[in-house]
Design an enzyme around this catalytic site. Sequence first.
Site, PDB file in Angstrom:
ATOM      1  N   GLY A  15       5.998  10.511 -10.618  1.00  0.00           N
ATOM      2  CA  GLY A  15       4.981  11.493 -10.965  1.00  0.00           C
ATOM      3  C   GLY A  15       3.949  11.046 -11.977  1.00  0.00           C
ATOM      4  O   GLY A  15       3.163  11.869 -12.452  1.00  0.00           O
ATOM      5  N   SER A  17       1.570   8.629 -11.457  1.00  0.00           N
ATOM      6  CA  SER A  17       0.332   8.101 -10.888  1.00  0.00           C
ATOM      7  C   SER A  17       0.200   8.531  -9.434  1.00  0.00           C
ATOM      8  O   SER A  17       1.158   9.038  -8.825  1.00  0.00           O
ATOM      9  CB  SER A  17       0.281   6.570 -10.975  1.00  0.00           C
ATOM     10  OG  SER A  17       1.269   5.992 -10.136  1.00  0.00           O
ATOM     11  N   GLY A  18      -0.976   8.346  -8.883  1.00  0.00           N
ATOM     12  CA  GLY A  18      -1.213   8.542  -7.466  1.00  0.00           C
ATOM     13  C   GLY A  18      -0.853   9.917  -6.944  1.00  0.00           C
ATOM     14  O   GLY A  18      -1.171  10.952  -7.546  1.00  0.00           O
ATOM     15  N   ILE A  19      -0.180   9.953  -5.792  1.00  0.00           N
ATOM     16  CA  ILE A  19       0.197  11.211  -5.156  1.00  0.00           C
ATOM     17  C   ILE A  19       1.080  12.044  -6.074  1.00  0.00           C
ATOM     18  O   ILE A  19       0.910  13.266  -6.184  1.00  0.00           O
ATOM     19  CB  ILE A  19       0.927  10.934  -3.827  1.00  0.00           C
ATOM     20  CG1 ILE A  19      -0.036  10.319  -2.801  1.00  0.00           C
ATOM     21  CG2 ILE A  19       1.554  12.209  -3.272  1.00  0.00           C
ATOM     22  CD1 ILE A  19       0.657   9.791  -1.557  1.00  0.00           C
ATOM     23  N   SER A 138       5.478   8.114   5.570  1.00  0.00           N
ATOM     24  CA  SER A 138       4.184   7.467   5.780  1.00  0.00           C
ATOM     25  C   SER A 138       3.934   7.367   7.274  1.00  0.00           C
ATOM     26  O   SER A 138       4.882   7.264   8.071  1.00  0.00           O
ATOM     27  CB  SER A 138       4.188   6.052   5.166  1.00  0.00           C
ATOM     28  OG  SER A 138       3.062   5.305   5.599  1.00  0.00           O
ATOM     29  N   TYR A 151       8.915  -2.097   4.636  1.00  0.00           N
ATOM     30  CA  TYR A 151       8.396  -0.823   4.124  1.00  0.00           C
ATOM     31  C   TYR A 151       8.376   0.231   5.227  1.00  0.00           C
ATOM     32  O   TYR A 151       8.851   1.361   5.035  1.00  0.00           O
ATOM     33  CB  TYR A 151       6.978  -1.027   3.578  1.00  0.00           C
ATOM     34  CG  TYR A 151       6.280   0.257   3.202  1.00  0.00           C
ATOM     35  CD1 TYR A 151       6.481   0.841   1.959  1.00  0.00           C
ATOM     36  CD2 TYR A 151       5.411   0.890   4.098  1.00  0.00           C
ATOM     37  CE1 TYR A 151       5.845   2.026   1.615  1.00  0.00           C
ATOM     38  CE2 TYR A 151       4.776   2.072   3.769  1.00  0.00           C
ATOM     39  CZ  TYR A 151       4.994   2.639   2.527  1.00  0.00           C
ATOM     40  OH  TYR A 151       4.367   3.820   2.195  1.00  0.00           O
TER      41      TYR A 151
END
Length: 250
Positions: A15, A17-19, A138, A151
């Site tokens: 939590g 950075s980013g999304i 993703s 990934y």
Amino acid sequence: MASQLNGKVALVTGGSSGIGLATAKRFAAEGAIVYITGRKQDALDKAVAEIGGKVVAIRADSSIVADLERVYATIRDKSGRLDVLFANAGIAAFVPLPAITEEHYDSIVDTNLKGVVFTVKYAVPLLSEGASIILTSSTAGYKGMEAFSVYSATKAAIRQLARGWLLDLKAKKIRVNVISPGMVDTPAIDGLVGDPNAAAGMKAHVASQIPLGRIAQPGDIAAVAVFLSSDEAAYINGVELPVDGGASQI
């Protein structure tokens, strides 16, 4: 307009950075008590200042079970329950098949798969009836991508975890849903590529293939997470929602 998450207790892993950061901001703005985790204390401190509202940062590595146990001990002591879990922490690296090493495999799988499994497992005793679990997958989980196989495999596995867990948790009416973003304009994308010019070129190329003509911003994903966490989504369970501007549909 009433806040969608007023009084709910939420945890966002990754939590800082980013999304994850964008989602924590939205959760707090919608009235939730928000816990965030991340590996770097300085990034967590900066995130807390950005998020505002009722937020608690806990330095933790999602791939380490002892760290997760400490996270949930803190939530239990401070709030006593958990209403929303956004298992979002993840890492990525471009490595073609001939270059895959045991170290690469372990690092990706430990965070993206093992980390998610135990993030959810140790949350269960705290989850309230009707709680919402959201897993970050993703679009790479169902598309072939060069040098991205490990990934992508972890993200494909996330989808199957959700199918099993909604059955495991049905007695408490806990919902388990999956968000599958396409490319999102985050610092992680820049770090993945390394060279800023190359990253900009990649983003522009991907944007040209998306019907909406742009890659996602973190806030686009956060808005979906808020919806899936809210009572408005009370009958949505087990879905995988691509958030990619339509790219996976063409």
